[in-house]
Design an enzyme around this catalytic site. Sequence first.
Site, mmCIF file in Angstrom:
data_model
loop_
_atom_site.group_PDB
_atom_site.id
_atom_site.type_symbol
_atom_site.label_atom_id
_atom_site.label_comp_id
_atom_site.label_asym_id
_atom_site.label_seq_id
_atom_site.Cartn_x
_atom_site.Cartn_y
_atom_site.Cartn_z
ATOM 1 N N LYS A 67 0.804 -1.225 0.000
ATOM 2 C CA LYS A 67 0.000 0.000 0.000
ATOM 3 C C LYS A 67 0.842 1.284 0.000
ATOM 4 O O LYS A 67 0.369 2.349 -0.408
ATOM 5 C CB LYS A 67 -0.932 0.004 1.207
ATOM 6 C CG LYS A 67 -2.103 -0.959 1.100
ATOM 7 C CD LYS A 67 -3.151 -0.446 0.138
ATOM 8 C CE LYS A 67 -4.426 -1.253 0.203
ATOM 9 N NZ LYS A 67 -5.481 -0.706 -0.665
ATOM 10 N N SER A 323 0.793 -9.734 -0.001
ATOM 11 C CA SER A 323 0.507 -8.300 -0.036
ATOM 12 C C SER A 323 0.705 -7.590 1.292
ATOM 13 O O SER A 323 0.824 -6.366 1.324
ATOM 14 C CB SER A 323 -0.927 -8.071 -0.522
ATOM 15 O OG SER A 323 -1.846 -8.767 0.305
#
Length: 526
Positions: A67, A323
């Site tokens: 992110k 992720s």
Amino acid sequence: MQSVATATQLELSPMPLAQQYLQKILLSSVYDVAKVTPLSSMKKLSTRFGCDVYLKREDMQPVHSFKLRGAYNRIAQLTAEQAACGVVCASAGNHAQGVAMSAASIGINAVIVMPTTTPDIKIDAVKRLGGTVVLHGQAFDQANDYAKALSETEGRVYIAPFDDEAVIAGQGTVAQEMLQQQRDIDVVFVPVGGGGLIAGIAAYYKAVMPRVKIIGVEPEDAACLKAAMDAGEPVTLSQVGLFADGVAVKRIGEEPFRVAKDYVDDVITVTSDEICAAVKDIFEDTRAIAEPAGALSTAGMKKYLQHLVNEADKPLKVASILSGANVNFHSLRYVSERCELGEQKEAVLAVKVPEKPGSFLRFCELLDKRAMTEFNYRFSSRDMAVVFAGIRLSGGQAELTDIIAKLTLEGFDVQDLSNDETAKLHVRYMVGGHPPEPLEERLFSFEFPEHPGALLKFLTTLQSKWNISLFHYRNHGAAYGRVLAGFEVPASDDLAFARFLTDLGFVYQEETQSLAYQLFLNSKSK
């Protein structure tokens, strides 16, 4: 005669969407704060599936999540006037940390709105990175609405977690690195929450190497991209599961869907148990501990490979994205409990057993020395006992089918609860209560050596002399399993029962006077 386009006409022709994003990705400034992460080979999974399996290690970013890429790319493009007003965002955690770190690196004030369900590890991380945390709502969508309201009332720039071209372009740099690190990958599996990551990855690959398949992976209880693909447009889910909190999004972003509908080849959904199994697989191959959302794409990759018929001459090369690794440590208890079910290495059964000495022994004998992972029972009637049993499997569903058939043939009534969420979440811990009649019962705790046959040895040594009135056993992979067992022992049998305990050879302690037993399990306390 076919006309020939002029140079002016070519210049005015709209550029394909993937090419537009390719330019944005190549111009992204993410590496002011982000780092190039490894594309690691997963040797154990490669051997298991007979192909080359890779893992993109976005858990190794400074904020332990991809992110950071999109957040910084968006904030870096603010004007001086916008930067002076500060920024605000909503996030379940990883986007929040990306915004906090990005803003701090440029000297911009950041307010982060997080759902009240956000793990403490993510809240604390945001605060350490300099962000001001505001907790609001039970899920992302409620937090997101509040963040947008703050943007209006305080004049802050809203930094979208996924529905923004600059954010999508920043996330697309993941694909840029992957192509440079391994040029002949065949399939890429991408976790999907709001869609920013898969939009960036899909756009880049389809612009540069369109033969690569891009497959999105979502939890079954939060499949907003699949719902949008089926409907042909973004739709809002009535509710979403919160286990994989990083992807607990009710509606796919408008811009991510505009990209995904053209460039994503397929969407796979997985269960919480399958996600837990993927967390374990990642740990065993890399020693990294992924958060549930971080292991999501690996779970989907495994599901895909299990049903794949590879007709190519060469081994398939596949990659998934780890992720994020901002896992709440306490959630690992749940992961440990459920990962074996997710890989079909364990099954849980409800079995009706005649309430008479020797019935449990016969049940265990029919399992043919298979390891028991769990055994819960409480006396309820003189005719029939219902046992909650966990069984270790090595042959998956086929082996389980054989076990059930064998038990049924011997007269046992068997129900498979392996896919019963209520049974796995709650009932397994609630088997028990007060027996319907007073018992001459004594309670003992034991340490069972964790090896196949330990339970069978216990029952064989017992030799059906005393009725087992209560039993709870759960294997957690330690050297010794903890067991709680109740026996109907008349006072006249005390010496013989003491010899049984000695012959058994297990470490034990009498628990008959335990306050918890007296309050919740003892028939005399009714």
